[in-house]
Design an enzyme around this catalytic site. Structure first.
Site, short mmCIF file in Angstrom:
data_model
loop_
_atom_site.label_atom_id
_atom_site.label_comp_id
_atom_site.label_asym_id
_atom_site.label_seq_id
_atom_site.Cartn_x
_atom_site.Cartn_y
_atom_site.Cartn_z
N SER A 230 -70.06 9.36 -86.37
CA SER A 230 -70.59 9.97 -87.59
C SER A 230 -69.51 10.77 -88.28
O SER A 230 -68.42 10.97 -87.74
CB SER A 230 -71.77 10.90 -87.26
OG SER A 230 -72.80 10.23 -86.60
N SER A 268 -73.91 5.05 -87.52
CA SER A 268 -73.09 6.16 -88.02
C SER A 268 -73.93 7.07 -88.91
O SER A 268 -74.66 6.61 -89.78
CB SER A 268 -71.89 5.62 -88.80
OG SER A 268 -71.05 6.67 -89.24
N ASP A 270 -73.51 9.51 -91.78
CA ASP A 270 -72.51 9.90 -92.78
C ASP A 270 -73.21 10.80 -93.79
O ASP A 270 -73.93 10.32 -94.68
CB ASP A 270 -71.93 8.67 -93.45
CG ASP A 270 -71.39 7.68 -92.41
OD1 ASP A 270 -70.22 7.80 -92.03
OD2 ASP A 270 -72.16 6.80 -91.98
#
Length: 347
Positions: A230, A268, A270
């Site tokens: 991340s 991930s 983000d």
């Protein structure tokens, strides 16, 4: 001694940086770290920590700042962003830590803020605390409960204008593009009016073949063992911007992420949090039904400079998180290797 990208001869973008080229170039912003790095026993390796970003030098509960968030990919465990989106203000330090310790840092920050303001939860409203995280389980034994509530207050009390980068604070155990990642920061100054845009990142994402600007070097480990990862991106500015405008600024920061090569993997998280201390919002109700404020016009050329600054500072902050991070050993005999400088393809 590790170096920042500009010390390696690589200049990102064409806007000028602030004096320190850090998020703390924005007046009043401070950053503090608590780094936890030790072995508890043969099987338990601690490589983790906490980072605090303070929006100004006062109490953010009593003097809130306009803020917004943008989620590019939502595989993350943050707190407080629902209320930030609803009311458009930030009223706590922004806290960054390891995935399994969001709750501990939320509680520790609440304890700290209640000590600073006994009115909270008694004679006035509750408190919205913002905590973000990345998964440092490749190097760190996340089940060890190494982070405790008191580390939140310690990170806040450690906050200063000088920002340590690399494998420090929340970045202690993070990986980025198959190398050691962590904390990075950068800033830009607008040509018009000299407003500052500062960015701090907690980088923990990507595979080696995605990273731009460096020659590919095959890893000596199984990259499939590293979680998708991340990134937390914190954007600060002293330009007077509303929460709606800050969301637009937050979106632009993700272009800086893309410039480094990220594919935004399925797993991930983000997430961008943007705030301005160009004006504050008083917690105390004045009795008036309107509050006049100055704000930048959307169609003024200055807005484009702010957008560009967020992009450039994000890109450089990510690269600084890589070039400043030192090789770090971890659990199961793993190692987060520092990025070799000779791999940079300098123009």
């Amino acid at each position: 001694m590790r170096k920042r990208v500009r010390e390696l001869g690589l200049n990102i973008g064409n806007m000028k940086t602030g004096p320190a080229n850090q998020i703390t170039d924005v007046t009043g912003v401070k950053v503090g770290h608590v780094t936890l790095k030790h072995e508890m026993d043969l099987d338990t390796v601690v490589r983790t920590g906490v980072t605090a970003v303070l929006p100004h030098e006062g109490n953010p509960f009593f003097e809130k700042v306009p803020a917004a968030s943008f989620v590019l990919n939502g595989y993350g465990k943050t707190t407080g962003l629902v209320q930030v989106e609803e009311l458009g203000v930030l009223e706590s330090p922004i806290m960054l830590t390891s995935t399994f310790h969001v709750g501990d840092i939320w509680q520790g920050t609440l304890d700290y803020m209640m000590e600073q303001a006994p009115e909270i939860g008694d004679t006035t409203s509750s408190l919205n605390i913002v905590v973000g995280e990345c998964n440092d389980s490749y190097l760190h034994t996340v089940r060890a409960n190494a982070i405790q509530k008191h580390h939140a207050g310690e990170a806040i009390n450690m906050a200063s204008k000088k920002v340590e980068e690399g494998a420090v604070g929340a970045g202690c155990g993070m990986m980025c593009y198959g190398y050691k990642g962590g904390i990075g920061t950068s800033s830009r100054v607008t040509e018009m009016e000299n407003f500052t845009i500062g960015v701090l990142v907690l980088s923990n994402f990507g595979k080696r073949n995605e990273l731009q600007l460096v020659r590919y070097q095959a890893p000596g480990f199984d990259e499939s063992e590293v979680p998708d990862g991340s990134i937390m991106i914190i954007v600060a500015t002293d330009a007077p911007m509303t929460s709606r405008q800050l969301k637009r600024l937050a979106r632009r920061a993700t272009f800086g992420l893309a410039r480094t090569g990220s594919h935004i993997h399925n797993g991930s998280g983000d997430i961008v949090i943007a705030f301005s201390n160009g004006f504050t919002v008083s917690h105390q109700f004045s009795g008036a039904y309107v509050e006049p404020r100055n704000m930048i016009r959307d169609d003024h050329p200055l807005m484009n400079q702010l957008f560009q600054g967020a992009i450039e500072a994000t890109e450089e902050a990510i690269l600084n998180s890589l070039t400043m991070a030192e090789t770090t050993s971890g659990r199961k005999g793993r190692k987060g290797e520092e990025l070799p400088y000779h791999l940079f393809q300098l123009q």
